[in-house]
Design an enzyme around this catalytic site. Structure first.
Site, mmCIF file in Angstrom:
data_model
loop_
_atom_site.group_PDB
_atom_site.id
_atom_site.type_symbol
_atom_site.label_atom_id
_atom_site.label_comp_id
_atom_site.label_asym_id
_atom_site.label_seq_id
_atom_site.Cartn_x
_atom_site.Cartn_y
_atom_site.Cartn_z
ATOM 1 C CG ASP A 67 -0.371 -0.516 2.476
ATOM 2 O OD1 ASP A 67 0.866 -0.558 2.565
ATOM 3 O OD2 ASP A 67 -1.123 -0.868 3.388
ATOM 4 C CG ASN A 125 -9.390 -1.933 11.692
ATOM 5 O OD1 ASN A 125 -8.398 -2.514 11.251
ATOM 6 N ND2 ASN A 125 -9.918 -0.883 11.102
ATOM 7 C CG HIS A 127 -6.149 -2.570 8.686
ATOM 8 N ND1 HIS A 127 -6.306 -1.397 9.382
ATOM 9 C CD2 HIS A 127 -4.814 -2.788 8.668
ATOM 10 C CE1 HIS A 127 -5.129 -0.934 9.745
ATOM 11 N NE2 HIS A 127 -4.207 -1.763 9.335
ATOM 12 C CD GLU A 132 -9.146 0.568 7.351
ATOM 13 O OE1 GLU A 132 -9.238 -0.282 8.257
ATOM 14 O OE2 GLU A 132 -8.419 1.562 7.435
HETATM 15 C C1 F6R Z 1 1.248 -1.523 6.034
HETATM 16 C C2 F6R Z 1 0.060 -2.338 6.169
HETATM 17 C C3 F6R Z 1 -0.788 -2.272 7.392
HETATM 18 C C4 F6R Z 1 -0.030 -2.710 8.638
HETATM 19 C C5 F6R Z 1 -0.949 -2.721 9.870
HETATM 20 C C6 F6R Z 1 -0.172 -3.023 11.131
HETATM 21 O O1 F6R Z 1 1.845 -1.708 4.763
HETATM 22 O O2 F6R Z 1 -0.243 -3.051 5.267
HETATM 23 O O3 F6R Z 1 -1.905 -3.072 7.206
HETATM 24 O O4 F6R Z 1 0.508 -3.985 8.436
HETATM 25 O O5 F6R Z 1 -1.567 -1.487 10.007
HETATM 26 O O6 F6R Z 1 0.705 -1.973 11.403
HETATM 27 P P1 F6R Z 1 1.855 -2.093 12.503
HETATM 28 O O7 F6R Z 1 2.822 -3.113 11.999
HETATM 29 O O8 F6R Z 1 2.489 -0.736 12.556
HETATM 30 O O9 F6R Z 1 1.201 -2.503 13.769
#
Ligand code: F6R
Length: 224
Positions: A67, A125, A127, A132
């Site tokens: 992303d 959540n 995702h 989402e």
């Molecule tokens: C980032 C991504 C997000 C993160 C998720 C967890 O490229 O795809 O889905 O993997 O938000 O974030 P952290 O690792 O910071 O807890």
């Protein structure tokens, strides 16, 4: 249902994933190039740290990030491209590194042979990437609006929450499910509950990570 493998600590967990990547690259790259799906956020930082010392030929490797924020200049300090530069690309030179910025992304991945190994984190959540709750199973790469929950989680990297972009480009659930091998990682007690729901609970669009139960080559790693 997917089994959750508990690791002693974050370093062990990160090192194990790097070993899998090393073995797969050494095995694969004799005859063909390798494609690695990368995530940003705090969870994969250990992987990137250990990857820097790896001696395999990274020039054979194409990387695809999950992303990228929409409407941020590419050299913005909080862009995911900048994050990757700082944490990995400055140390390891890959053949080519892609970030999603339009709907052609899935075709580019396909034309490169598909993703061999995908690294994933999970949001509180449920995702994965920026898919989402409510994201459809057949979603492909697209521009999405971020939820308040995610913007709040990510605001720790910005001065104020209003600076967090409202939209992002993300690979879809279907794009992620096409990866040949997935490693889903979660680090910290605050992820335990959602990880268990995703791995042991019903498969539901309310918890996008639960779709991963349908993948036939996934390892889930957890440490607290
Ligand atoms: C980032 C991504 C997000 C993160 C998720 C967890 O490229 O795809 O889905 O993997 O938000 O974030 P952290 O690792 O910071 O807890």
């Amino acid at each position: 249902m997917i089994e959750i493998n508990k690791y002693k600590n974050y370093d062990e967990m990160s090192k194990w994933v790097v070993e899998q990547i090393r073995d797969a690259i050494n095995f694969n790259s004799v005859t063909k190039h390798f494609t690695l799906g990368l995530a940003t956020g705090s969870t994969p930082l250990g992987i990137y740290k250990y990857m820097r010392d790896e001696t395999w030929d990274s020039k054979k490797v194409y990387t695809f990030n999950l992303d990228e924020y929409a409407d941020l200049p590419y050299n913005h300090p909080q862009s995911y491209e900048h994050f990757m530069e700082e944490n990995l690309f400055a140390y390891k030179q890959f053949r080519y590194s892609y970030f999603p910025e339009n709907e052609r992304y899935d075709d580019i991945i396909k034309n490169n042979g598909g993703i061999d190994i995908q690294i994933l984190g999970i949001g509180t959540n449920g995702h994965i990437a920026f898919n989402e709750p409510g994201s459809p199973r057949d979603s492909l790469t697209r521009k999405v609006e971020l939820t308040e929950n995610t913007r709040k989680d990510n605001s720790r990297f910005f001065d104020i929450i209003d600076d967090v972009p409202t939209h992002a480009w993300t690979m879809g659930i279907e794009s992620i499910m096409r990866a040949k091998q997935i490693y889903l990682l979660a680090n910290g007690k605050h992820k335990k509950d959602i990880l268990e729901k995703a791995c042991y609970g019903d498969i539901t669009s309310d918890i996008p990570a639960s779709y991963l139960q349908e993948h036939n080559n996934i390892e889930v790693l957890y440490c607290d």
